[in-house]
Design an enzyme around this catalytic site. Structure first.
Site, PDB file in Angstrom:
ATOM      1  N   LYS A 135     -14.619 132.935  77.454  1.00 53.44           N
ATOM      2  CA  LYS A 135     -15.217 134.279  77.382  1.00 53.44           C
ATOM      3  C   LYS A 135     -16.334 134.438  78.416  1.00 53.44           C
ATOM      4  CE  LYS A 135     -16.521 133.748  73.121  1.00 53.44           C
ATOM      5  NZ  LYS A 135     -16.090 132.372  72.852  1.00 53.44           N
ATOM      6  N   ARG A 169     -19.541 138.942  66.035  1.00 47.47           N
ATOM      7  CA  ARG A 169     -18.891 137.774  65.419  1.00 47.47           C
ATOM      8  C   ARG A 169     -18.724 137.904  63.927  1.00 47.47           C
ATOM      9  NH1 ARG A 169     -20.402 132.260  68.423  1.00 47.47           N
ATOM     10  NH2 ARG A 169     -21.026 133.336  70.261  1.00 47.47           N
ATOM     11  N   ARG A 193     -17.916 120.846  79.911  1.00 45.07           N
ATOM     12  CA  ARG A 193     -18.681 121.997  80.416  1.00 45.07           C
ATOM     13  C   ARG A 193     -20.078 121.565  80.883  1.00 45.07           C
ATOM     14  NH1 ARG A 193     -19.268 127.195  76.775  1.00 45.07           N
ATOM     15  NH2 ARG A 193     -19.970 125.687  75.219  1.00 45.07           N
ATOM     16  N   ARG A 221     -24.763 121.641  77.396  1.00 45.20           N
ATOM     17  CA  ARG A 221     -25.404 122.439  76.356  1.00 45.20           C
ATOM     18  C   ARG A 221     -25.693 121.596  75.129  1.00 45.20           C
ATOM     19  NH1 ARG A 221     -22.347 128.111  75.559  1.00 45.20           N
ATOM     20  NH2 ARG A 221     -22.528 127.444  73.393  1.00 45.20           N
ATOM     21  N   ARG A 237     -18.753 125.427  64.817  1.00 43.23           N
ATOM     22  CA  ARG A 237     -18.579 126.707  65.506  1.00 43.23           C
ATOM     23  C   ARG A 237     -17.132 127.190  65.404  1.00 43.23           C
ATOM     24  NH1 ARG A 237     -20.753 124.292  70.705  1.00 43.23           N
ATOM     25  NH2 ARG A 237     -19.876 126.052  71.814  1.00 43.23           N
TER      26      ARG A 237
HETATM   27  P1  AP5 Z   1     -16.768 129.182  78.633  1.00 47.51           P
HETATM   28  O1  AP5 Z   1     -16.443 130.353  79.502  1.00 47.51           O
HETATM   29  O2  AP5 Z   1     -18.172 128.652  78.659  1.00 47.51           O
HETATM   30  O3  AP5 Z   1     -16.271 129.424  77.135  1.00 47.51           O
HETATM   31  P2  AP5 Z   1     -16.749 130.461  76.010  1.00 47.51           P
HETATM   32  O4  AP5 Z   1     -15.522 131.102  75.437  1.00 47.51           O
HETATM   33  O5  AP5 Z   1     -17.800 131.379  76.575  1.00 47.51           O
HETATM   34  O6  AP5 Z   1     -17.289 129.480  74.918  1.00 47.51           O
HETATM   35  P3  AP5 Z   1     -18.743 129.169  74.336  1.00 47.51           P
HETATM   36  O7  AP5 Z   1     -18.719 127.754  73.840  1.00 47.51           O
HETATM   37  O8  AP5 Z   1     -19.829 129.529  75.306  1.00 47.51           O
HETATM   38  O9  AP5 Z   1     -18.793 130.080  73.130  1.00 47.51           O
HETATM   39  P4  AP5 Z   1     -19.766 129.930  71.948  1.00 47.51           P
HETATM   40  O10 AP5 Z   1     -19.312 131.040  71.100  1.00 47.51           O
HETATM   41  O11 AP5 Z   1     -19.817 128.610  71.282  1.00 47.51           O
HETATM   42  O12 AP5 Z   1     -21.186 130.015  72.601  1.00 47.51           O
HETATM   43  P5  AP5 Z   1     -22.237 131.164  72.651  1.00 47.51           P
HETATM   44  O13 AP5 Z   1     -23.095 130.895  73.794  1.00 47.51           O
HETATM   45  O14 AP5 Z   1     -21.586 132.511  72.549  1.00 47.51           O
HETATM   46  O15 AP5 Z   1     -15.731 128.010  79.041  1.00 47.51           O
HETATM   47  C1  AP5 Z   1     -15.824 126.728  78.436  1.00 47.51           C
HETATM   48  C2  AP5 Z   1     -15.512 125.644  79.496  1.00 47.51           C
HETATM   49  O16 AP5 Z   1     -14.145 125.755  79.898  1.00 47.51           O
HETATM   50  C3  AP5 Z   1     -16.342 125.768  80.774  1.00 47.51           C
HETATM   51  O17 AP5 Z   1     -16.685 124.487  81.224  1.00 47.51           O
HETATM   52  C4  AP5 Z   1     -15.414 126.480  81.774  1.00 47.51           C
HETATM   53  O18 AP5 Z   1     -15.688 126.079  83.100  1.00 47.51           O
HETATM   54  C5  AP5 Z   1     -14.046 125.982  81.311  1.00 47.51           C
HETATM   55  N1  AP5 Z   1     -12.986 126.978  81.478  1.00 47.51           N
HETATM   56  C6  AP5 Z   1     -13.055 128.319  81.237  1.00 47.51           C
HETATM   57  N2  AP5 Z   1     -11.877 128.902  81.471  1.00 47.51           N
HETATM   58  C7  AP5 Z   1     -11.004 127.895  81.847  1.00 47.51           C
HETATM   59  C8  AP5 Z   1      -9.620 127.856  82.203  1.00 47.51           C
HETATM   60  N3  AP5 Z   1      -8.849 128.979  82.228  1.00 47.51           N
HETATM   61  N4  AP5 Z   1      -9.091 126.651  82.511  1.00 47.51           N
HETATM   62  C9  AP5 Z   1      -9.844 125.526  82.494  1.00 47.51           C
HETATM   63  N5  AP5 Z   1     -11.146 125.493  82.176  1.00 47.51           N
HETATM   64  C10 AP5 Z   1     -11.742 126.676  81.845  1.00 47.51           C
HETATM   65  O19 AP5 Z   1     -23.020 130.959  71.266  1.00 47.51           O
HETATM   66  C11 AP5 Z   1     -23.821 129.803  71.054  1.00 47.51           C
HETATM   67  C12 AP5 Z   1     -24.541 129.925  69.706  1.00 47.51           C
HETATM   68  O20 AP5 Z   1     -25.423 131.086  69.714  1.00 47.51           O
HETATM   69  C13 AP5 Z   1     -23.651 130.151  68.469  1.00 47.51           C
HETATM   70  O21 AP5 Z   1     -23.136 128.933  67.962  1.00 47.51           O
HETATM   71  C14 AP5 Z   1     -24.651 130.827  67.510  1.00 47.51           C
HETATM   72  O22 AP5 Z   1     -25.550 129.868  66.972  1.00 47.51           O
HETATM   73  C15 AP5 Z   1     -25.447 131.728  68.440  1.00 47.51           C
HETATM   74  N6  AP5 Z   1     -24.827 133.049  68.591  1.00 47.51           N
HETATM   75  C16 AP5 Z   1     -24.348 133.579  69.748  1.00 47.51           C
HETATM   76  N7  AP5 Z   1     -23.845 134.806  69.531  1.00 47.51           N
HETATM   77  C17 AP5 Z   1     -24.014 135.068  68.204  1.00 47.51           C
HETATM   78  C18 AP5 Z   1     -23.678 136.172  67.370  1.00 47.51           C
HETATM   79  N8  AP5 Z   1     -23.049 137.253  67.861  1.00 47.51           N
HETATM   80  N9  AP5 Z   1     -23.997 136.088  66.058  1.00 47.51           N
HETATM   81  C19 AP5 Z   1     -24.625 135.013  65.552  1.00 47.51           C
HETATM   82  N10 AP5 Z   1     -24.959 133.929  66.286  1.00 47.51           N
HETATM   83  C20 AP5 Z   1     -24.661 133.947  67.598  1.00 47.51           C
END
Ligand code: AP5
Length: 222
Positions: free
Chosen positions: A13, A90, A129, A162, A173
C-alpha cells in the site's frame, strides 16, 4: 478524488500510494507514517500512540480520525486535488467517520483498491523491508534494494528496519487486518466502488493495474 488502498500488511500500500499520489496531485494520507512522525518528534501524541504501534495494536478511532481530519483541512486549503489513503480506514468506526468528514465537504470515496496477495509473500516482504530514517521512502533488501547499501537513493538517509516488523507484531497486525479491516470490503463493495488488483507481481505491474483502475474511476466521474 478520494482513493482508499486496502490490503494486508506488506501488500504494498505504502509503495503504491507513493507512486499514485503525485500523478494526480493527491495527498498521501498514511496514518502509520503520521503516527511514526509524531513518535520520532517525541510529541504528546507520539507518546500516546507509541505502545500501540510497537505491539501492532490499533490506535483508538478518535485519535486516528482526528489526525486524518487535520490532513483533510490542508486539502481544504487547496493544497491537493484529494487524497489517497494508505492504512486508513481500518475499522468500521473509521470508515463511517471518514464518510462523515467527506460528506461535510460534499465529497465521498470514489474508489477502493483491494491489493490481493498470498499470505506467504507477506512475511518475507516485511522482514526485508527497510525505511529511510529521513524521508520515509520504502525499500526491500531483495525486491527493491537501494543503489548504495544502507543509504536512501533520494536523500542519502540511513535505512532502518521498522520497530513493528517483528514476527510477533506482524502476526498481531495480520490478525487485526482479517478481523477489523477486511470486512470494510463489504462496506464499500455494496457501493460498487471496489476494484481488485493482484499485489503478487512486480511493483511496476501492480502500479500499472492501479493506474488502470484509477483511470476507469476518473472516466466514470466525467
Ligand atoms: P509496503 O509498501 O511498505 O507495504 P504496506 O502495505 O504499506 O504495509 P505496512 O506494513 O506498512 O502496513 P501496516 O498496515 O502494518 O503499517 P502502517 O504503517 O499502516 O511494502 C512492504 C515491503 O514489500 C517493502 O519492503 C516493499 O519494498 C516491498 N514491496 C512492495 N511491493 C512489492 C512488490 N510488488 N513486490 C515485491 N516487494 C514489494 O501502520 C503501522 C501501525 O500504525 C499499525 O500497526 C497501528 O498500530 C498504527 N495505525 C496505522 N494506521 C492506523 C489506523 N488507521 N487505525 C489504527 N491504528 C493505525
Amino acid at each position: 478524488m478520494y482513493v482508499v488502498l486496502i490490503g494486508p500488511q506488506g501488500s504494498g500500500k505504502g509503495t503504491q500510494a507513493d507512486r499514485l499520489a503525485p500523478k494526480h496531485s493527491l495527498m498521501k494520507i498514511a496514518t502509520g507514517d503520521l503516527f511514526r512522525a509524531e513518535i520520532g518528534a517525541d510529541t504528546a501524541l507520539g507518546k500516546r500512540v507509541k505502545q500501540y504501534l510497537d505491539q501492532g495494536e490499533l490506535v483508538p478511532d478518535d485519535v486516528t480520525l482526528s489526525i486524518v481530519e487535520d490532513r483533510l483541512k490542508v486539502i481544504d486549503a487547496g493544497d491537493a486535488n484529494g487524497a489517497v489513503f494508505d492504512g486508513f480506514p481500518r475499522t468500521q468506526g473509521q470508515a463511517e467517520g471518514l464518510d462523515h468528514a467527506l460528506e461535510h465537504r460534499d465529497s465521498s470515496i470514489n474508489l477502493v483498491i483491494e491489493i490481493v496477495i498470498a499470505e506467504k509473500s507477506l512475511i518475507s516482504r516485511l522482514a526485508g523491508r527497510r525505511v529511510c530514517s529521513q524521508c520515509g521512502r520504502v525499500y526491500h533488501m531483495e525486491f527493491q534494494p537501494p543503489a548504495v547499501d544502507g543509504r536512501c537513493d533520494v536523500c542519502g538517509g540511513s535505512l532502518e528496519q521498522r520497530a513493528d516488523d517483528t514476527e510477533e507484531a506482524i502476526r498481531r497486525r495480520l490478525s487485526l487486518y482479517r478481523q477489523m479491516t477486511a470486512p470494510l470490503l463489504d462496506y464499500y463493495g455494496s457501493r460498487g466502488i471496489v476494484r481488485e488488483v493482484n499485489g503478487d507481481q512486480l511493483v511496476d505491474h501492480v502500479e500499472a493495474a492501479i493506474d488502470d483502475a484509477v483511470a476507469a474511476a476518473i472516466a466514470e466521474l466525467e
